[in-house]
Motif scaffolding. Sequence first.
Motif, PDB file in Angstrom:
ATOM      1  N   SER A 141      -3.600  11.548   0.273  1.00  0.00           N
ATOM      2  CA  SER A 141      -3.032  10.319   0.828  1.00  0.00           C
ATOM      3  C   SER A 141      -2.082   9.653  -0.169  1.00  0.00           C
ATOM      4  CB  SER A 141      -4.138   9.333   1.206  1.00  0.00           C
ATOM      5  OG  SER A 141      -4.620   8.661   0.045  1.00  0.00           O
TER       6      SER A 141
ATOM      7  N   ASN B 123      -7.118   6.964   3.110  1.00  0.00           N
ATOM      8  CA  ASN B 123      -8.514   7.369   2.977  1.00  0.00           C
ATOM      9  C   ASN B 123      -8.742   7.901   1.569  1.00  0.00           C
ATOM     10  OD1 ASN B 123      -7.541  10.002   2.870  1.00  0.00           O
ATOM     11  ND2 ASN B 123      -7.596  10.156   5.108  1.00  0.00           N
TER      12      ASN B 123
ATOM     13  N   CYS C 195       0.835  -1.200   0.000  1.00  0.00           N
ATOM     14  CA  CYS C 195       0.000   0.000   0.000  1.00  0.00           C
ATOM     15  C   CYS C 195       0.876   1.259   0.000  1.00  0.00           C
ATOM     16  CB  CYS C 195      -0.918   0.034   1.227  1.00  0.00           C
ATOM     17  SG  CYS C 195      -1.846  -1.493   1.484  1.00  0.00           S
ATOM     18  N   THR C 196       2.000   1.209   0.726  1.00  0.00           N
ATOM     19  CA  THR C 196       2.821   2.415   0.888  1.00  0.00           C
ATOM     20  C   THR C 196       3.720   2.683  -0.319  1.00  0.00           C
ATOM     21  OG1 THR C 196       4.362   1.055   2.154  1.00  0.00           O
ATOM     22  CG2 THR C 196       2.816   2.450   3.407  1.00  0.00           C
TER      23      THR C 196
ATOM     24  N   SER D 278       0.231   6.076   3.933  1.00  0.00           N
ATOM     25  CA  SER D 278      -0.078   5.239   5.091  1.00  0.00           C
ATOM     26  C   SER D 278      -0.636   3.914   4.586  1.00  0.00           C
ATOM     27  CB  SER D 278      -1.096   5.979   5.977  1.00  0.00           C
ATOM     28  OG  SER D 278      -2.136   5.118   6.376  1.00  0.00           O
ATOM     29  N   ASP D 279      -0.595   2.875   5.387  1.00  0.00           N
ATOM     30  CA  ASP D 279      -1.199   1.629   4.930  1.00  0.00           C
ATOM     31  C   ASP D 279      -2.672   1.567   5.308  1.00  0.00           C
ATOM     32  OD1 ASP D 279      -0.823   1.277   7.582  1.00  0.00           O
ATOM     33  OD2 ASP D 279       0.570  -0.419   7.393  1.00  0.00           O
ATOM     34  N   LYS D 280      -3.209   2.700   5.853  1.00  0.00           N
ATOM     35  CA  LYS D 280      -4.654   2.817   6.029  1.00  0.00           C
ATOM     36  C   LYS D 280      -5.116   4.096   5.343  1.00  0.00           C
ATOM     37  CE  LYS D 280      -5.176   0.159  10.280  1.00  0.00           C
ATOM     38  NZ  LYS D 280      -3.770  -0.313  10.234  1.00  0.00           N
TER      39      LYS D 280
END
Length: 409
Positions: free
Chosen positions: A389, A384, A374-375, A380-382
């Motif tokens: 992001s 939005n 994801c990064t 961030s790996d969470k």
Amino acid sequence: MLSTLRTLLNKFMGLIFLFSLVFYSQSVFANTYTDSAHGSSSYGVERTAWTAPYVPGNCAHCHEQHTAEADGHLLIANSFSDVLTQPYVTSTTACFACHAGITGSLQNNPFNNYDYSATFGGASATTSNIMAAFNQPSYHNLNDVKRYITGYSGTKSFSNFPAETNPCSGCHNVHIARANKRYPGHPTFTAISRPSDHENLWGDEEDNTSELMTSYGSAYQPPIRSGSNLEPDGVSSSRVIQAAKTPNYNALCIDCHNSTNIIYSTTLGRNLLTFNWSLEVHGQGEAHDWYAEQEILPPYSDSNLGNYVLSCMDCHEPHGSPNTLLIRSRVNGSTVVMPPGSSYWNELCKSCHLAASELQNFHHKTRLEADYSCTDCHYSDKPNADPVSLKPCYPCHHHGSSTGGFKTF
Ligand code: HEC
Ligand code: HEC
Ligand code: HEC
Ligand code: HEC
Ligand code: HEC
Ligand code: HEC
Ligand code: HEC
Ligand code: HEC
């Protein structure tokens, strides 16, 4: 008495000077000066101070026999002042003595030169003269160009320009350049000369297809100018007709920007990326119709993906731009706002590729194939839904990045 003598002497010397120039001109650019924009007897060079005795187009509107600056070209002003960066002023180069807009130009009846996005892309002009174009946030640095073409820095694949060559001569020949802006659908009026072929115009040989974008066969799709009509002049929606009106700008740019030439940029503080246009997907490299979804916007079509070759001028301005890295202010009929420092390049990509939500689909599917985390794309790996992001696109998408497993540019 003395002053009369001097006047006579000036006239005599002037005659000899002009005679030698005309003689010289016959051997070097005999048939073309009078066809050129500067040599035109109706709209060519004509300094306010010399509307008499010199007719429009006369060499003496640019060349002085006595009072010229001493940099070897007998010009009305310094050919180039060697200033390192912006801002450029009218005394920076003899060219800006006239190409500086309504105020500040030595030209009688000053004229406009809009940017490429306006003249050939139908945009509202961001600038109306060449000096202003070079004073925008991103620009071809004139001192870097001069140092590069004369061999003071970097490596190049064309022969030498003499030491004091004017930087504009990297792409133009002042004695033969024509006024394409007046006839945007007629490349015989091209304004450009390749650095590897400085004595000739480039784009004017209609029977020599290598000079036009038709040299890529049916691969060049001119972008939208307005409605469904295409660049450069917007009078037709036919790919075939419009491609045959477009000089092969790639060949001009690639003389300098290719996989071997080392070019230093003062603005970027580094050597430029080297890249091979024949390998890039936007060049001759082949994209593929990756997923069973619509990927590309008109006038391009998904079924033809893999066959397209773009022109550098579809995305870039030649002189300067409000956007980073000379990116045009209008691309494929859409406004592009991407000032220096922007890292969210979808502002450009979405002029031709599908908008951000589809990009998400492509990238999330791509993630699985490429085994990205994801990064690699998000801070961030969470993440939005906020585009902030997203990390910059640059590490994956840039010239030269098409050589890996994924063809990303
Ligand atoms: C004495 C004034 C003068 C000087 C100096 C001058 N130009 Fe021009 N230039 C003109 C005029 C006038 C035109 C024709 C404008 C038009 O077509 O409306 C022109 C046209 C051109 C064109 C063709 C595109 C067009 O707008 O017609 C190019 C390219 C060009 N100039 C480049 C240069 C370069 C490069 C230099 C410096 C080496 C230079 N000029 C110096 C007055 C000048
Ligand atoms: C890196 C290559 C490059 C350099 C350097 C360059 N030009 Fe150009 N120039 C172009 C291209 C490409 C065009 C687009 C063709 C056109 O407009 O007909 C252009 C167009 C022009 C035009 C015509 C604009 C119009 O109204 O359509 C003028 C005038 C001009 N350039 C002057 C200059 C002057 C003066 C300099 C130096 C200060 C310069 N150029 C430096 C590539 C360059
Ligand atoms: C005569 C050689 C030459 C030609 C032809 C040429 N360039 Fe350049 N270009 C340079 C030099 C030198 C630099 C480095 C100076 C700079 O960054 O301004 C440069 C830098 C650039 C940059 C980075 C500008 C920045 O600093 O943000 C871009 C983008 C670019 N060129 C695009 C083009 C395109 C598009 C063409 C074709 C219209 C072209 N160049 C033709 C010499 C050339
Ligand atoms: C628009 C301005 C302009 C006009 C008009 C113009 N010249 Fe030039 N001339 C230049 C510039 C600029 C240079 C330097 C070019 C360079 O550094 O690449 C030059 C250079 C020259 C040179 C030196 C050779 C060279 O390329 O460096 C000669 C000779 C010459 N010009 C003759 C003429 C003659 C003859 C005419 C008319 C038929 C003429 N010029 C019209 C701007 C002009
Ligand atoms: C699809 C749009 C597009 C096309 C077509 C395109 N470019 Fe670019 N160009 C970009 C983008 C986006 C960047 C910024 C990323 C980068 O630096 O590679 C860029 C950057 C550049 C740079 C600066 C590279 C660096 O060191 O950062 C140069 C030089 C350049 N382009 C030249 C060209 C030339 C020459 C062509 C044609 C052969 C061309 N571009 C075609 C979009 C394009
Ligand atoms: C002027 C239109 C245009 C712009 C702007 C543009 N592209 Fe493209 N792009 C295309 C076309 C057309 C193709 C297909 C090329 C082919 O057929 O080989 C393509 C292909 C691609 C591919 C290959 C896709 C595949 O499935 O193989 C990638 C990746 C890509 N572009 C990324 C970008 C990025 C990133 C940007 C923005 C920085 C961008 N493009 C801007 C027109 C554009
Ligand atoms: C190859 C690049 C890439 C990777 C890897 C990636 N994403 Fe994304 N993601 C994107 C793009 C592009 C968007 C669209 C951003 C926008 O719309 O501005 C996006 C959007 C999102 C969104 C916003 C969704 C919405 O409804 O708007 C979320 C949540 C998200 N990603 C989660 C993830 C997670 C979790 C991972 C790791 C499992 C991941 N992403 C990996 C590129 C990527
Ligand atoms: C971690 C690497 C990575 C990052 C970061 C990334 N991309 Fe991509 N992108 C890819 C890959 C891989 C593909 C698929 C290329 C292919 O189809 O071969 C792709 C495809 C694309 C395409 C072409 C989609 C199509 O039509 O096939 C566009 C446009 C694009 N990306 C834009 C962006 C933008 C805008 C950003 C930044 C916001 C971004 N990408 C960030 C890896 C990345």
